[in-house]
Design a protein around this motif. Sequence first.
Motif, PDB file in Angstrom:
ATOM      1  N   LYS A  59      70.669  58.265 104.403  1.00 28.12           N
ATOM      2  CA  LYS A  59      71.644  57.951 105.455  1.00 28.12           C
ATOM      3  C   LYS A  59      70.986  58.000 106.834  1.00 28.12           C
ATOM      4  O   LYS A  59      71.315  57.193 107.714  1.00 28.12           O
ATOM      5  N   ALA A  60      70.066  58.942 107.030  1.00 31.24           N
ATOM      6  CA  ALA A  60      69.389  59.062 108.328  1.00 31.24           C
ATOM      7  C   ALA A  60      68.597  57.812 108.665  1.00 31.24           C
ATOM      8  O   ALA A  60      68.330  57.541 109.842  1.00 31.24           O
ATOM      9  N   ALA A  61      68.204  57.050 107.638  1.00 37.88           N
ATOM     10  CA  ALA A  61      67.490  55.786 107.854  1.00 37.88           C
ATOM     11  C   ALA A  61      68.461  54.613 107.906  1.00 37.88           C
ATOM     12  O   ALA A  61      68.062  53.463 107.671  1.00 37.88           O
ATOM     13  N   ASN A  62      69.714  54.891 108.204  1.00 38.48           N
ATOM     14  CA  ASN A  62      70.754  53.871 108.380  1.00 38.48           C
ATOM     15  C   ASN A  62      71.039  53.076 107.110  1.00 38.48           C
ATOM     16  O   ASN A  62      71.453  51.918 107.173  1.00 38.48           O
ATOM     17  N   MET A  63      70.835  53.700 105.955  1.00 33.84           N
ATOM     18  CA  MET A  63      71.193  53.062 104.696  1.00 33.84           C
ATOM     19  C   MET A  63      72.681  53.280 104.407  1.00 33.84           C
ATOM     20  O   MET A  63      73.263  54.290 104.796  1.00 33.84           O
ATOM     21  N   ASN A  64      73.254  52.321 103.694  1.00 36.15           N
ATOM     22  CA  ASN A  64      74.642  52.476 103.256  1.00 36.15           C
ATOM     23  C   ASN A  64      74.816  52.143 101.779  1.00 36.15           C
ATOM     24  O   ASN A  64      75.946  52.128 101.287  1.00 36.15           O
ATOM     25  N   MET A  65      73.716  51.858 101.067  1.00 36.94           N
ATOM     26  CA  MET A  65      73.809  51.580  99.639  1.00 36.94           C
ATOM     27  C   MET A  65      72.574  52.091  98.919  1.00 36.94           C
ATOM     28  O   MET A  65      71.453  51.987  99.432  1.00 36.94           O
ATOM     29  N   TYR A 114      80.063  51.998 109.220  1.00 36.80           N
ATOM     30  CA  TYR A 114      81.255  51.180 109.430  1.00 36.80           C
ATOM     31  C   TYR A 114      82.504  52.011 109.707  1.00 36.80           C
ATOM     32  O   TYR A 114      83.562  51.455 109.988  1.00 36.80           O
ATOM     33  N   GLY A 115      82.403  53.303 109.585  1.00 41.24           N
ATOM     34  CA  GLY A 115      83.542  54.183 109.793  1.00 41.24           C
ATOM     35  C   GLY A 115      83.298  55.519 109.125  1.00 41.24           C
ATOM     36  O   GLY A 115      82.185  55.817 108.665  1.00 41.24           O
ATOM     37  N   SER A 116      84.340  56.332 109.049  1.00 37.27           N
ATOM     38  CA  SER A 116      84.207  57.682 108.506  1.00 37.27           C
ATOM     39  C   SER A 116      84.476  57.691 107.004  1.00 37.27           C
ATOM     40  O   SER A 116      84.846  56.677 106.406  1.00 37.27           O
ATOM     41  N   GLN A 117      84.307  58.857 106.381  1.00 34.32           N
ATOM     42  CA  GLN A 117      84.452  59.016 104.935  1.00 34.32           C
ATOM     43  C   GLN A 117      85.448  60.137 104.621  1.00 34.32           C
ATOM     44  O   GLN A 117      85.090  61.156 104.025  1.00 34.32           O
ATOM     45  N   ASP A 177      86.217  57.217  89.607  1.00 37.21           N
ATOM     46  CA  ASP A 177      87.028  57.721  90.721  1.00 37.21           C
ATOM     47  C   ASP A 177      86.210  57.986  91.981  1.00 37.21           C
ATOM     48  O   ASP A 177      86.781  58.378  93.009  1.00 37.21           O
ATOM     49  N   HIS A 178      84.921  57.771  91.906  1.00 34.71           N
ATOM     50  CA  HIS A 178      84.091  57.955  93.103  1.00 34.71           C
ATOM     51  C   HIS A 178      84.206  56.719  93.992  1.00 34.71           C
ATOM     52  O   HIS A 178      83.939  55.591  93.561  1.00 34.71           O
ATOM     53  N   SER A 179      84.588  56.936  95.233  1.00 34.72           N
ATOM     54  CA  SER A 179      84.730  55.826  96.179  1.00 34.72           C
ATOM     55  C   SER A 179      83.406  55.114  96.411  1.00 34.72           C
ATOM     56  O   SER A 179      83.383  53.937  96.787  1.00 34.72           O
ATOM     57  N   SER A 180      82.304  55.808  96.185  1.00 36.33           N
ATOM     58  CA  SER A 180      80.987  55.218  96.452  1.00 36.33           C
ATOM     59  C   SER A 180      80.592  54.151  95.439  1.00 36.33           C
ATOM     60  O   SER A 180      79.789  53.267  95.759  1.00 36.33           O
ATOM     61  N   TYR A 235      76.850  61.646  93.048  1.00 37.28           N
ATOM     62  CA  TYR A 235      77.965  60.775  93.435  1.00 37.28           C
ATOM     63  C   TYR A 235      78.880  61.460  94.443  1.00 37.28           C
ATOM     64  O   TYR A 235      79.425  60.799  95.339  1.00 37.28           O
ATOM     65  N   GLU A 236      79.043  62.765  94.310  1.00 31.60           N
ATOM     66  CA  GLU A 236      79.848  63.500  95.290  1.00 31.60           C
ATOM     67  C   GLU A 236      79.226  63.401  96.676  1.00 31.60           C
ATOM     68  O   GLU A 236      79.929  63.230  97.683  1.00 31.60           O
ATOM     69  N   LEU A 237      77.902  63.492  96.731  1.00 31.23           N
ATOM     70  CA  LEU A 237      77.216  63.365  98.017  1.00 31.23           C
ATOM     71  C   LEU A 237      77.311  61.942  98.554  1.00 31.23           C
ATOM     72  O   LEU A 237      77.482  61.738  99.761  1.00 31.23           O
ATOM     73  N   CYS A 238      77.200  60.951  97.686  1.00 29.31           N
ATOM     74  CA  CYS A 238      77.325  59.561  98.134  1.00 29.31           C
ATOM     75  C   CYS A 238      78.721  59.299  98.692  1.00 29.31           C
ATOM     76  O   CYS A 238      78.876  58.598  99.697  1.00 29.31           O
ATOM     77  N   ASP A 239      79.751  59.865  98.043  1.00 23.06           N
ATOM     78  CA  ASP A 239      81.110  59.765  98.593  1.00 23.06           C
ATOM     79  C   ASP A 239      81.157  60.354 100.000  1.00 23.06           C
ATOM     80  O   ASP A 239      81.714  59.759 100.928  1.00 23.06           O
ATOM     81  N   LYS A 240      80.593  61.528 100.134  1.00 23.67           N
ATOM     82  CA  LYS A 240      80.650  62.257 101.400  1.00 23.67           C
ATOM     83  C   LYS A 240      79.867  61.552 102.501  1.00 23.67           C
ATOM     84  O   LYS A 240      80.274  61.543 103.675  1.00 23.67           O
ATOM     85  N   LEU A 241      78.738  60.949 102.133  1.00 21.49           N
ATOM     86  CA  LEU A 241      77.837  60.365 103.124  1.00 21.49           C
ATOM     87  C   LEU A 241      78.122  58.895 103.404  1.00 21.49           C
ATOM     88  O   LEU A 241      77.548  58.316 104.321  1.00 21.49           O
ATOM     89  N   GLY A 242      78.960  58.273 102.582  1.00 21.81           N
ATOM     90  CA  GLY A 242      79.238  56.853 102.791  1.00 21.81           C
ATOM     91  C   GLY A 242      78.178  55.943 102.220  1.00 21.81           C
ATOM     92  O   GLY A 242      77.977  54.828 102.725  1.00 21.81           O
ATOM     93  N   LEU A 243      77.512  56.386 101.166  1.00 25.81           N
ATOM     94  CA  LEU A 243      76.482  55.568 100.517  1.00 25.81           C
ATOM     95  C   LEU A 243      77.091  54.875  99.300  1.00 25.81           C
ATOM     96  O   LEU A 243      77.407  55.519  98.298  1.00 25.81           O
TER      97      LEU A 243
END
Length: 813
Positions: free
Chosen positions: A345-351, A267-270, A410-413, A366-374
Amino acid sequence: MTQLILDGEWTLASLTDDSIVAPIQIPGDVHSALLVADKIPDPYYGCNETDVQWVSEHDWLLTKSFEVDSSTLEAPRVDLMLSMVDTVAYVAVNGEVVLLCANMFREYRVDVRPYLKQGENILTVTLKRADIEAKARAERLPFPVPWAVGNNQIPHMNTLRKTQCHAGWDWGICLLASGIYDSVKLQPIHSVALKGVRTAQQWQSNGQCDLTVSIDAEIVGTESVSIECVLTSPCGESQSTAISADAESLVCGFTITHPERWWPAGYGSQPLYSLTVSVDGQQVTKRIGLRELDLDTTPDEAGSAMTFVVNGKAIMSKGANWIPLDAMPGLQTPDRYHQLLEDAKAANMNMIRVWGGGMYERDCFYELCDKLGLMVWQDLMFACALYPSTPEFLKDVELEVAYQVRRLSDHSSIALWCGDNEVIGAIGWYPESRTNREKYVVNYDRLNRVLQEVVEREDPYRRFWASSPCNGELDFGDAWHDDNKGDMHFWEVWHSGKSFDAYHTVKPRFCSEFGYQSWPSLPTVKTFASEDDWNVTSPTFEQHQKNGRGNSIMTEMFTRYFRFPKDFAQMLYLSQVQQALAIKTASEYWRANKPQCRGILYWQLNDCWPVSSWSSIEYTGRWKQLHYHAKRFFDAQAAVFVEEQDALALRLINDEHRNVDVKGRVTWYDWQGEVIDTWPFETKLGEDDNQTVWQCDRQVIDERKHKGFFHVVMECEGREITNTWFDDVYKRLPLPKASVDVEIIEGGDGLRLVLTSDLPAFFVHLEFEGEGRFSDSSFTLMPCSPVTVNFEGSADAEAMKAGLCVYQLSETF
C-alpha cells in the motif's frame, strides 16, 4: 466458547529414522522444526538446499497429548477440525485412524467423540512422502499429464493438491514442505454445529444496502436454540436479530440505510462492518466491506475493455503478483504479512494477484487486504502445468474450490476468481500435448468447467475468469501477444531478450504479469553468502539464481544500457537500477494510455527466500529500488514523459475521481545542472484524467543530442512529483561525477537525512545495513535542490552514519 485449540508444541519424529525426534510448533512445518532443533542447517544459506533434501524423503509423525474433561464428553458430538494439512496425512485419536487428508486446500471435519476418553488423549498425524504419492497417482492416470518441468525439481506435483512451488520454481527453493499450517481444533457440539456463514449485498436505487446472512448449521441435539446475529457499523451502532436453529430457512437480513462504502486504496476509505453469529458455544465473526463491484469487458473500438468498476467508478488497478510469504510455512507470521502488505500500500498499490502456483492465503492476508484497500485477484491453485481430469481429481477439486470460495467470498477485497495461471498456454509447452493438442484441450476444458461451475454456484456476485492470461470468455487466443482484450502476460523483454522500448509496442487492456530480475542488495546477500562467494557466478550465488539464464540476461542487458560495473557491490546496485528502469518504462507508458489500459500488476512483489528474482521487496523485507520507483509511478497523480513519433510529450495523469489543481515546470538541463530551456505549466486535472500539457519537437532535441536531460517538477496539493528523461542509453551519456553529501539529523520523530549534490546525480540510492527503510530513494538529485528523506526504523544517528551507503549511477564505473 468451548472450543479446544490444540496448537503449540507437538512432538515430531521420523518414521524413516527413529533417531530423529524434535519439538514442532503447530501451526508449523517440518523443516522449520528441524531447523530450530539444529537437526538441519539453514536451508537458505550457501548451498545448504542440497543438504536438506532428505527431509522430504522421510515419513513424519506428529504427536500431541491433550486433556479431555467430563463436560466435553457430555456433548453428543465432538468435531475435530483441520485445514492446511500438507498433504497426505493419516489422523488418529488414541490409536484409531479417524481421517485421511489428501488435499492441502480443503477443510476436514470429523466427529471424534467415540474415540475420546476422560483425561489424557493422544492425537497423531502421519505425514506421508509427497513424492512417492505423486508418482503413484501419475502412474494411475489414463494418459500422461505433463508436470511443470523446468520449474519443479520433483516430478508429478500436478497430481497433488498442494502448493506447486514447494517443489521449486524459477525463483523458489525446493523444500517440498509438509506440516499443518492452521490451528487444530476440537469443538464439542451439544445442540447445533455452526459450519459456516455467508453474506450477500443487494444495493437499492435509493442508495441503501440490504445485507442477507445465510447460515450453514446442523442440528445435533433435541434442545431448541436460537442463532444470534449482530451487525455493528464502523461507528459502533448495532442491529441484532435471532432465528431458531430448527427454522426451515436459516437466513436473516439487515438493512443499512446510509451505508459507508468500502473503496480500493487511493479512491476512498475502507470502513468495515462487524458481523457476529453465535450459537451453542460457537461463534463466527466477519468484517464486511459494503461495496458494488463489476468487471467491465464491454466491446469497444480497440477490442474490449477490462476494467474493474467499484461503486460505479472505473478503477486503475495497480499492484503486483504475490507468491507464498516463505518457503517454510512455519515462518509465515502475521507480523510479516502485515509488513509486506503495508509496504504494498505504501507504494500506492491497490491490487494484489495471488498467483496460482502458491496457496490460498491465510485468513489474516485477506483481513489485511480488506483493511488496507488492496483488491485481490485470486487465482485458483493451478499453474504452468497440465492437470488431471479424472473423476476422482475433479471431485476433490470441486470440494476444494467450494470450501475456498465459501471461506473467502465475504472479503470485500476479493475482486476476481481466476481459474489458473498459464495452464491453457502450457498445452503448447510440452511434447505430449503439442502432438495431441485436441486431447489435452478437452482435458483442460473438463477441469476448467468444473472450476467455473463451482465458483458461479458459490459466488454469483463476482466474475470467473478462466485463466491468466486470457482474451476473454471462451477465447483462448495468444494473450501473451494479443493486447486488445482480456489480460496479458508480456514477457518479451525478459524471456525474449528485447530491449525496454518493446514495452512501447503493446497497449494492454490489463497486464497481469510482466517482470525483470535483479540481484538482492548487499545487506541481503550477507545473510546467505560468505564474502568468498560475493560473485554472481559463485556456487552460492548460482544456487540462489533459479532462472537458468537469469544472470546472463541481466549482464547482457547491462551492455546495452550501461557501462559495466566496476565491482560486486556496484553490480548489485546496477541490477536494481536496471530492474526499476524496465518496470518503470512499461508502467508509465501503459498508464499514459489510460483508459485503454486499466490494470498493471508486475511480477512480483515478494520473495519466499533470499534469491535473485523479479521481486520489488527482498526476502529480508528490504525495498529494492523498484519498490521506491513503484511508489512514484503508481502515485494517484503522475507526470510521465512519452516519446511520440515526432516529439517528446509530458502527460499528466490523475486516477482519482475528483478534480486536482497542478502546476509545475519542465526544464532542460545540461550536465552541470545549468538550464538550457524551461517551460512552466498549470492546469486542472479532471477526475480519472490523462492529458498532454507539453511537447518538444524531437528535431530540436536531436540537434543537441547528449547535451543534457529533461526534468519535470510538479506541485500537487503540497506534494512534489518529479520525473527525468534522457535522450539516449546511459552508457553513451556524459554523466557527471557528482559529489553527494548527507546530513543526518536526529529529532523526536526519528532520523531525517538531507542530501545535497554539487552536480546532477541520478538513481541516488540509500542503503542501510540495519532494519528499516527510507521514505524515498533511487531519485534524481539536483544541485541547489536538497532532498530530505525520512528513515522509518529505530536506528540512531551514529548507527545510521556507520551503516549507510549512498549509490549513484555515475559511480558504477
